[in-house]
Design an enzyme around this catalytic site. Structure first.
Site, mmCIF file in Angstrom:
data_model
loop_
_atom_site.group_PDB
_atom_site.id
_atom_site.type_symbol
_atom_site.label_atom_id
_atom_site.label_comp_id
_atom_site.label_asym_id
_atom_site.label_seq_id
_atom_site.Cartn_x
_atom_site.Cartn_y
_atom_site.Cartn_z
ATOM 1 N N GLY A 86 0.351 -0.809 -0.036
ATOM 2 C CA GLY A 86 0.138 0.104 -0.015
ATOM 3 C C GLY A 86 1.278 1.481 -0.059
ATOM 4 N N SER B 184 2.173 2.913 -2.313
ATOM 5 C CA SER B 184 1.542 4.240 -3.511
ATOM 6 C C SER B 184 0.212 4.394 -3.150
ATOM 7 C CB SER B 184 1.545 2.986 -5.440
ATOM 8 O OG SER B 184 2.802 3.162 -5.302
ATOM 9 N N GLU C 238 9.104 4.553 -5.655
ATOM 10 C CA GLU C 238 9.664 3.779 -5.765
ATOM 11 C C GLU C 238 11.307 3.829 -5.537
ATOM 12 O OE1 GLU C 238 8.284 1.144 -6.839
ATOM 13 O OE2 GLU C 238 6.884 1.623 -8.179
ATOM 14 N N GLN D 246 13.246 2.696 -4.000
ATOM 15 C CA GLN D 246 14.250 2.262 -3.903
ATOM 16 C C GLN D 246 15.571 2.087 -4.963
ATOM 17 O OE1 GLN D 246 11.073 1.112 -4.797
ATOM 18 N NE2 GLN D 246 11.000 0.165 -5.675
#
Ligand SMILES: [Zn+2]
Length: 247
Positions: free
Chosen positions: A41, A43, A114, A116
């Site tokens: 969850g 996003s 994103e 990461q």
């Protein structure tokens, strides 16, 4: 002399300015990192944070990476979506924000999905924006890759963020335990080695967690508890000898 990393002397939010004239300065900004496994969850939370700030009259810039749609956006599995700017490893986030300012746009905060996939240098750029430009940064990303190792961007965010929070929203292993780790599954078998591929956490439904392997094999990702990740067990009843193969 060794150069000092930009945020090496990052002061915690509890530090009181010696001069006591804090009112003349903007409120201190923060770098906050939310992390978790796929499907947790992130996003959705990113879009909720954006919504909350927008309602207060603040202006945000949404950034993402690995979006293959051609029209970059942050989208959640519950159907929310917003346009975003696509990054790559060469994007200088300081320049990106300054260009917006130069064009007359306000940027009070950044939403980075994103996260990461950020490089270490980009995380340092985010910290600089927080400290010198008072831009709040909310970053959202996966914790570990399919080898159970921290992504580079995630590691640097752990090191530099003012606040790090684990998102755990009902993502469960097939056994019912909390899903913690992302397993890569190639042609039905779990693999633990190989390149980390840039693939968005929220690809369109038919592609969710799936990608094309250079060799043409079917690749997907599955969230498992630690025990079943360790055993490479993808479902309750092994269906064949290949099921438990640990490549
Ligand atoms: Zn399990």
């Amino acid at each position: 002399m060794t150069p000092v990393p930009p945020a090496a002397d990052l002061a915690g939010p509890s530090v009181v300015p010696a001069s006591g004239d804090r009112r003349r300065h903007p409120a201190p900004a923060h770098l906050v990192f939310f992390h978790g496994p796929m499907d947790c969850g992130k996003s959705t939370l990113a879009l909720q944070v954006d919504h909350n700030h927008t309602r207060q009259g603040r202006h945000g810039l949404l950034l993402t990476q690995g979006d293959r749609s051609g029209t970059p956006q942050i989208s959640s599995r519950v159907g929310l979506r917003r346009e975003a700017v696509e990054l790559d490893g060469d994007t200088d986030l300081r320049l990106l924000v300054r260009d917006r300012w130069a064009a007359g746009h306000r940027v009070d905060y950044l939403i980075v999905d994103e996260a990461q996939f950020l490089t270490g240098a980009q995380v340092e750029q985010l910290a600089e924006l927080v400290d010198t430009s008072h831009v709040d940064v909310y970053a959202f990303g996966l914790t570990t890759d399919f080898r159970t190792r921290l992504f580079p961007g995630t590691q640097r965010l752990f090191e530099l963020a003012d606040d790090v929070q684990r998102v755990q929203v009902e993502v469960l292993c097939w056994c019912g335990l909390p899903g913690l780790l992302n397993a890569r599954v190639v042609d039905g078998a779990m693999v633990r080695e190989g390149a980390t591929v840039v693939v968005a956490d929220t690809a369109p439904a038919p592609l969710a967690g799936a990608e094309a392997d250079p060799g043409g094999a079917a690749v997907r990702y599955q969230v498992l508890c630690r025990g079943h990740y360790s055993r490479g067990q993808l479902e309750p009843t092994p269906t064949g000898p290949g099921q438990l193969s640990l490549r």
